[in-house]
Every structure is written in structure tokens, then in C-alpha cells.
Design a protein around this motif. Structure first.
Motif, PDB file in Angstrom:
ATOM      1  N   CYS A  13      -7.848   0.324  -4.554  1.00  0.00           N
ATOM      2  CA  CYS A  13      -9.283   0.508  -4.490  1.00  0.00           C
ATOM      3  C   CYS A  13      -9.650   1.567  -5.510  1.00  0.00           C
ATOM      4  O   CYS A  13      -9.014   2.449  -5.501  1.00  0.00           O
ATOM      5  CB  CYS A  13      -9.793   0.910  -2.879  1.00  0.00           C
ATOM      6  SG  CYS A  13      -9.464  -0.337  -1.883  1.00  0.00           S
TER       7      CYS A  13
ATOM      8  N   TRP B   6      -8.313  -0.162   7.455  1.00  0.00           N
ATOM      9  CA  TRP B   6      -7.019  -0.536   6.960  1.00  0.00           C
ATOM     10  C   TRP B   6      -6.177   0.346   7.661  1.00  0.00           C
ATOM     11  O   TRP B   6      -5.019   0.091   8.201  1.00  0.00           O
ATOM     12  CB  TRP B   6      -6.852  -0.263   5.452  1.00  0.00           C
ATOM     13  CG  TRP B   6      -5.563  -0.579   4.960  1.00  0.00           C
ATOM     14  CD1 TRP B   6      -4.561   0.388   4.908  1.00  0.00           C
ATOM     15  CD2 TRP B   6      -5.300  -1.921   4.569  1.00  0.00           C
ATOM     16  NE1 TRP B   6      -3.704  -0.049   4.186  1.00  0.00           N
ATOM     17  CE2 TRP B   6      -3.589  -1.666   4.120  1.00  0.00           C
ATOM     18  CE3 TRP B   6      -5.822  -3.281   4.715  1.00  0.00           C
ATOM     19  CZ2 TRP B   6      -2.968  -2.873   3.730  1.00  0.00           C
ATOM     20  CZ3 TRP B   6      -4.904  -4.357   4.342  1.00  0.00           C
ATOM     21  CH2 TRP B   6      -3.520  -3.938   3.737  1.00  0.00           C
ATOM     22  N   GLN B   7      -6.457   1.719   7.724  1.00  0.00           N
ATOM     23  CA  GLN B   7      -5.597   2.410   8.514  1.00  0.00           C
ATOM     24  C   GLN B   7      -5.370   2.318   9.653  1.00  0.00           C
ATOM     25  O   GLN B   7      -4.159   2.540  10.478  1.00  0.00           O
ATOM     26  CB  GLN B   7      -6.298   4.154   8.282  1.00  0.00           C
ATOM     27  CG  GLN B   7      -5.260   5.334   8.844  1.00  0.00           C
ATOM     28  CD  GLN B   7      -5.625   6.602   8.635  1.00  0.00           C
ATOM     29  OE1 GLN B   7      -6.788   6.765   9.180  1.00  0.00           O
ATOM     30  NE2 GLN B   7      -5.222   7.403   7.933  1.00  0.00           N
TER      31      GLN B   7
ATOM     32  N   ALA C 238     -11.428   1.768   4.319  1.00  0.00           N
ATOM     33  CA  ALA C 238     -10.290   2.811   4.613  1.00  0.00           C
ATOM     34  C   ALA C 238     -10.002   2.978   5.971  1.00  0.00           C
ATOM     35  O   ALA C 238      -8.886   3.028   6.158  1.00  0.00           O
ATOM     36  CB  ALA C 238     -10.859   3.945   4.028  1.00  0.00           C
TER      37      ALA C 238
ATOM     38  N   GLY D 145     -13.681  -5.191   1.114  1.00  0.00           N
ATOM     39  CA  GLY D 145     -12.140  -5.260   1.676  1.00  0.00           C
ATOM     40  C   GLY D 145     -12.026  -6.695   2.417  1.00  0.00           C
ATOM     41  O   GLY D 145     -12.587  -7.651   2.013  1.00  0.00           O
TER      42      GLY D 145
ATOM     43  N   LEU E 229      -5.194   3.616   2.903  1.00  0.00           N
ATOM     44  CA  LEU E 229      -5.962   2.801   1.775  1.00  0.00           C
ATOM     45  C   LEU E 229      -5.580   3.502   0.453  1.00  0.00           C
ATOM     46  O   LEU E 229      -5.929   4.710   0.372  1.00  0.00           O
ATOM     47  CB  LEU E 229      -7.260   2.630   1.922  1.00  0.00           C
ATOM     48  CG  LEU E 229      -8.031   1.415   1.406  1.00  0.00           C
ATOM     49  CD1 LEU E 229      -7.400   0.175   1.681  1.00  0.00           C
ATOM     50  CD2 LEU E 229      -9.490   1.648   1.286  1.00  0.00           C
TER      51      LEU E 229
ATOM     52  N   PHE F 118      -5.448  -8.828  -0.486  1.00  0.00           N
ATOM     53  CA  PHE F 118      -4.694  -7.550   0.338  1.00  0.00           C
ATOM     54  C   PHE F 118      -3.332  -7.716   0.934  1.00  0.00           C
ATOM     55  O   PHE F 118      -2.918  -7.114   1.982  1.00  0.00           O
ATOM     56  CB  PHE F 118      -5.771  -6.935   1.207  1.00  0.00           C
ATOM     57  CG  PHE F 118      -7.169  -6.779   1.069  1.00  0.00           C
ATOM     58  CD1 PHE F 118      -7.258  -5.814  -0.305  1.00  0.00           C
ATOM     59  CD2 PHE F 118      -8.171  -7.889   1.342  1.00  0.00           C
ATOM     60  CE1 PHE F 118      -8.517  -5.675  -0.657  1.00  0.00           C
ATOM     61  CE2 PHE F 118      -9.286  -7.573   0.589  1.00  0.00           C
ATOM     62  CZ  PHE F 118      -9.808  -6.764  -0.469  1.00  0.00           C
TER      63      PHE F 118
ATOM     64  N   ASP G 189       0.708  -1.164   0.119  1.00  0.00           N
ATOM     65  CA  ASP G 189      -0.059   0.026   0.116  1.00  0.00           C
ATOM     66  C   ASP G 189       0.967   1.130   0.002  1.00  0.00           C
ATOM     67  O   ASP G 189       0.136   2.212   0.239  1.00  0.00           O
ATOM     68  CB  ASP G 189      -0.996   0.009   1.199  1.00  0.00           C
ATOM     69  CG  ASP G 189      -0.247  -0.010   2.472  1.00  0.00           C
ATOM     70  OD1 ASP G 189       1.148  -0.314   2.549  1.00  0.00           O
ATOM     71  OD2 ASP G 189      -0.944  -0.252   3.731  1.00  0.00           O
TER      72      ASP G 189
END
Length: 652
Positions: A484, A511-512, A508, A600, A519, A478, A118
């Protein structure tokens, strides 16, 4: 004296014993301003190597996440945040002057790299011994940390364990190896992007130091031990030995541990039970016959049963587990037992990794884990069923002595000690002399209509079906570079679009928070050929709103119109049903990349915030989600999974 490494913390978490309070308005403003200044200074470094900049960026990244996710801070936290500003400035100023004093430093260091997954900066720690000579290859010990609840301060507390400044000191240990401590995206038991993090960190260390790749050891305690079982047994040709100290090996039994915070995983839907075979290390016990495992556990450890289970699993594979038991101790590292573990690991290190073994027996349950020295599994009859291949090289012949649930495999000739002339599979004997030339690296063998033969790819179209790196499930997308893609067009159905927008936002946020990166997101109109070629595309919306979905739809195992959704043999109204799935990206140039629709990770914050053993696939390769036809995205997502499961080996 016992060295205590508790299940739920790092040493830096001792700060939790101090009183934590919110920042004052003045403190918050000061930290925000200093963070902005640091980030601007890093941007001003321009075209310097990204990984050099990462060494300075780990401090600003840690400070940024602390300010994002924590509301209260102890005095120790405040001190770490202030130190991050100082250290970030020091390294940024050094790079601006074309200097890297930490590159030759011995002892403990905090370093960073840019993840291909990422493009996030990820920190790791190293301990370089005083006797390290760059001219001499050195052993590398990869040490995985224990469980720690992911919070805003996670990076800064982790970095504090290793950052002693960049000036030269004489406090470096006198050991015959460098230690690497990956962060592993904090808390996931080294699964998914956490697994990738370990190997990316190893590669970054190998770039900086003269590492002997035949002498890489993997070890860890608690969650680190579970990660050691997980990575070591699934990549058995990568490490010279593994050393798990008190680590779980399965989902169901471990979830029954009598601890208050544990969540029991009862009977699961069939597709979720199958998905556990991708993760549960106990299923890969046979691979301890390839990579030596020297395990340890305390006699009174609450997780003692985990090693008992692994021992039984190895016994069923004809192996004897080495399990050093520390008398009278619980979930701690006993120095005496650990010293014996390290001594035994050292015996294998002295020999070095044998890259050309004469015999191999390899077990897998998925093409995600498909390689063992000179054997590669390329096709399965069925995913998440046990697959076995055993081979013996003698004289000029390779005998395949065991073959189960495998339809296609390869032998890497370049990794053999001699070039074979014959291959025997049961009663079938294949001549290899005509197939092997001076340019031959691999020979591929496949079964068609129950007959084994050498593969002939001349003039044939690219291979379809599930294959290594393209096997699913959805969550696998992922673990490698992904992007995305949000739709900018006119949606077919407002509720579906509202759901997909909310789903992207949720991903998002998660993920963060839990995978410690921003993301990567683009509009569908901005996707480039390079994006298609280099990343898995995660597409949110429907064929009306997202032009990328419209482009790939005809090649997906799915029918989707304004009014009807058809997946498998069942139809659903398109106005309140959403498909989520993973498949090979059919676009030109995307060979080897996934396309994912409207998903996701299939586990959610409810699992991410609790216990790492809960991070298993919830949907498999596909799911049909029912949503309220009036959903507008202003309330929390309430999705009803009607059906979920796996595509077959041909992605049907």
C-alpha cells in the motif's frame, strides 16, 4: 461413537465455556513486557533463515494478537498465553544455539513460515508419523479446518492443537502420510490470502520433509470441506484426490440454510452475480473428471442440500458424484463413513497422480484458474462466463474436441507422453513439426478473426489484455505480494484525500484483524524499483497527493483532473467522487503486477465478522464512489457506489 467437529469451533474453543474476565493491570503489564522481551530476542537472531525464525515467532505473534483484539480471557486462555511465552523462549534460545530439535521430531508440531503476501508470520500444524523416513518420499494429506470466529486468541488456540513441545516422544501415529493443517488466515473459507496460505504452507512442508508430490491429498470438514471443493476443483492437477466432508458449494442456496445467524443473499447487482462464478465451486464440477472427489455427508446434516447440488452439477457434466452418506448423523464426522472415505482415497494414492493423462476436459470461469496438467487457458472471450477445453492425445495428434469461450491456449509439450505432430481443432488442422524443436516447451494457439493458428511472437511487443495472474478483480491483488502506498504531496481535493486516508486506515485495521498480518505501507516517495518489480502497488490518494498515481494515470482506463473524473463514457465532479480500480501496472519492470487505486478488499468488516460465504467481490474491476464534498475523515466512511463493474478482456 461420533467424532464431533462442529461448524463454529475448534477443539481449543472449549475454553469459551469457562468464565472470561479482563486482565488485571499487573497481568497486562507482565504480558506486554514478556512480549517485548520475546520480540527483542527474535530480532537478536539476526540473519538466520526467516522461516527458522518463524518457527519461534508464531508464539509471540499469537500472544500479540491476543492482547490486541481480546478484552476478556478465560483461565485456559491465560494458560495458553503463558505457555506461548515459555515456548517462544525455548525455540528462540535453541535457534541462538544453532539448534532446531523440532526439525527431527515425530508426532504433532506447530510450525511457521513467512508469507510472501505481506511478510507476516503464519502458523500451521503438522503430524509426522513415527514411521517417517526422510530417505523415502511420503504422502501428504492437507487437512482444512472448520469455521471459527476470528478473535485475538485464534492463533494460540490453533497452535495448542499441535504444539506438544520439541522433545522427542513416542506418541507419534503410525500412518502412511504426514498431515498438514493450514491456518488459512483463520476464517475466509480459504479464499484470497487464505487460499495462498494453503499453498504456501504446502511448499514450506515440502521444504522440510520428503513429500511425494504425486500423492498430495486435500480434505476437510465443514468450512474445510467447502475449501476442499474450492481449491481441489480449481486446481485439479495438483491433488491426487480430494475428500470434502459436509461442505457448501455455492453462495445463494447455502445462504438460505435455516440457521438463525445466516444472512440470505438475495438477488445481487449483475456484476456481483458474475463475480460469484469466480468462487462458487459448483461451477467447476466438471473438473471432478480430472481430480477424484470422494465426498461424505451426514444423512441429517443441515447442509445436506449442498452435496445434492454438487451431485446434480456433476451429472450435467456427465459425471457421477461419489457421496458417502452417514445414516442418522448430522453435521459431524462419522468414523465408519470417514474410514471408508480414507480407504477410497487410498486407492487413488496407491496409483499416484497421473501427470501425463491422454485425455483432459477442463472448465474455468476466470484466468485465475487456468491450468490443468498440459493444458493452459491463456485468453477468454469474456470473464465469468463458462470456458471449456477438452483435448485427446492419440498417436501423434492432439484433437481439441471441445472449445468454448477461449481465444488463446497453450499445450505444454514437456508434460506429454509423446511429442505430437498435428493439432486438430474442429475442421482446422495445424502442423506442429515446424513449431516444435528440442528447446520447445509450450506451443501457443490463438484465434484471430475466427481462424486458429500457432502464435508467432517474434519481434512483437509484450502481450496486453487480461491474462493468467493479471485478470482481476480488485480483491485478487491481495492474494499475492502487495504494498500500500500513501501520498505525501498536495491533494487536488481535500475530501477525496480525507476519504483515501480513511480508506487506507480501514483496510489496515481489517487486514490486521481478519487476515492476521501488518498491512505493508510506504510513502510514495519511498517506493523502490524492487517494490515495483515484486509487488502489486495499492495507491491511495489522487494524482496531486500521490506521485505514483500521477506516474501511471496516462496508461489507466481513466481520465482524472482536478475538476473532472471520467470512467467509461461518464463524467463525474472530481471534488466528491473517487475512482477505485485494478489494472496492470504500466511502470517499467512491473510486468505481471497489478496497480490498484483507492481500495483494499471490496467486502468490509460487516462481512468479515459474520460469515465466510459473504466474502465475494463487491465492485469487480472498478467502481466510482460518491463521497460528501465536506468529508474530513473524522467520521466513519460513508461511500455511495454509483457504478461498478468489469473491464473487458483488453482492460478497457
Amino acid at each position: 461413537m461420533l467424532l464431533v467437529l462442529v461448524f463454529c469451533s475448534w477443539p481449543g474453543a472449549l475454553c469459551l465455556a469457562q468464565k472470561a474476565v479482563p486482565l488485571t493491570t499487573e497481568q497486562r503489564q507482565t504480558f506486554d513486557q514478556e512480549l517485548q522481551t520475546l520480540q527483542e530476542s527474535l530480532q537478536a537472531l539476526g540473519d538466520r533463515p526467516a522461516n527458522d525464525i518463524a518457527d519461534a515467532s508464531i508464539f509471540s505473534k499469537g500472544l500479540q494478537w491476543a492482547l490486541l483484539y481480546d478484552q476478556q480471557f478465560s483461565p485456559r486462555d491465560i494458560a495458553l498465553m503463558k505457555r506461548a511465552i515459555v515456548r517462544g523462549k525455548q525455540r528462540t534460545e535453541a535457534l541462538a544455539a544453532n539448534k532446531k530439535p523440532w526439525s527431527t521430531r515425530k508426532g504433532k508440531l506447530a510450525l511457521g513460515y513467512v508469507s510472501a503476501v505481506d511478510n507476516s508470520v503464519q502458523p500451521y500444524g503438522v503430524i509426522v508419523p513415527e514411521n517417517y523416513d526422510p530417505a523415502q518420499p511420503i504422502r501428504l494429506d492437507v487437512v482444512l479446518h472448520g469455521s471459527s470466529r476470528p478473535v485475538g486468541m485464534s492463533e494460540l488456540r490453533f497452535i495448542a492443537r499441535f504444539d506438544e513441545g520439541d522433545e522427542k516422544r513416542t506418541s507419534a501415529p503410525d500412518k502412511p502420510y504426514i498431515e498438514l493443517h493450514p491456518l488459512g488466515r483463520v476464517e475466509n473459507c480459504y479464499r484470497w490470502a487464505g487460499e495462498t496460505d494453503v499453498f504456501e504452507a504446502i511448499e514450506d512442508v515440502c521444504r522440510r520433509y520428503n513429500i511425494d508430490r504425486r500423492r498430495i491429498v486435500l480434505r476437510g470438514m465443514s468450512m474445510g470441506a467447502s475449501g476442499t471443493w474450492h481449491l481441489g476443483l480449481k486446481h485439479p492437477d495438483y491433488f491426487v484426490a480430494i475428500g470434502p466432508y459436509c461442505g457448501y458449494v455455492d453462495t445463494h442456496h447455502f445462504s438460505e440454510t435455516p440457521l438463525k445467524n445466516f444472512v440470505k443473499v438475495g438477488p445481487l447487482p449483475p456484476h456481483q452475480e458474475l463475480g460469484l462464478h469466480m468462487l462458487d465451486s459448483i461451477d467447476y464440477a466438471a473438473n471432478a473428471g480430472v481430480v477424484p472427489a470422494i465426498a461424505c455427508i451426514g444423512e441429517k446434516d443441515v447442509f445436506f442440500q449442498a452435496h445434492v447440488l454438487m451431485g446434480k452439477a456433476m451429472q450435467q457434466e456427465g459425471l457421477t458424484m461419489v457421496n458417502l452418506i452417514s445414516p442418522g448423523t448430522g453435521h459431524v464426522i462419522d468414523p465408519v463413513t470417514h474410514a471408508e472415505q480414507m480407504r477410497r482415497i487410498g486407492l487413488y494414492v496407491d496409483k499416484g497422480l497421473d501427470r501425463r493423462p491422454q485425455q483432459l476436459r477442463f472448465v474455468t470461469w476466470t484466468l485465475k484458474y487456468n491450468r490443468c496438467h498440459w493444458l493452459e487457458v491463456l485468453g477468454l472471450q469474456q470473464h465469468y462466463a463458462k470456458a471449456v477445453i477438452a483435448a485427446h492425445l492419440h498417436d501423434d495428434e492432439i484433437d481439441i474436441t471441445e472449445l468454448q469461450n477461449i481465444t488463446r491456449f497453450a499445450i505444454d509439450i514437456s508434460r506429454l507422453s509423446k511429442v505430437p505432430q498435428k493439432l486438430r481443432i474442429g475442421k482446422t488442422e495445424l502442423s506442429l513439426s515446424s513449431a516444435i524443436t528440442t528447446r520447445t516447451r509450450k506451443i501457443v494457439i490463438e484465434r484471430k478473426e475466427n481462424v486458429w493458428s500457432l502464435e508467432d511472437r517474434k519481434g512483437k511487443s509484450p502481450r496486453t489484455g487480461k491474462r493468467p495472474g493479471m485478470q482481476g478483480p480488485i480483491d485478487d491483488a491481495f492474494s499475492s505480494p502487495f504494498l500500500c502506498v500513501r501520498g505525501t504531496g498536495q491533494p487536488w481535493n481535500a475530501a477525496v484525500q480525507a476519504y483515501s486516508n480513511a480508506s487506507l486506515k480501514r483496510f489496515a485495521d481489517e487486514w490486521q484483524h481478519y487476515f492476521r498480518g501488518e498491512l505493508p505501507i510506504k510513502n510514495d516517495t519511498d517506493v523502490t524499483e524492487e517494490d515495483i518489480r515484486t509487488r502489486n502497488l495499492i495507491l491511495f490518494g489522487d494524482p496531486g497527493s500521490n506521485s505514483m498515481i500521477a506516474k501511471v494515470l496516462s496508461d489507466l482506463p481513466l481520465e482524472w483532473s482536478r475538476n473532472k473524473l471520467r470512467l467509461g463514457n461518464q463524467d463525474y465532479p472530481a471534488g466528491n467522487h473517487v475512482p477505485a480500480l485494478i489494472a496492470p501496472n504500466p511502470l517499467a519492470g512491473a510486468n505481471g503486477r497489478y496497480v490498484v487505486l483507492n481500495s483494499g478488499h471490496t467486502f468490509r468488516e460487516a462481512e468479515l465478522a459474520k460469515l465466510n460465504y459473504l466474502l465475494f467481490p463487491r465492485w469487480g474491476d472498478w467502481a466510482v464512489l460518491q463521497i460528501a464534498p465536506s468529508y474530513k475523515g473524522s467520521t466513519p466512511i460513508k461511500e455511495n457506489v454509483l457504478h461498478a463493474g468489469y473491464f473487458d478482456e483488453q482492460w478497457k
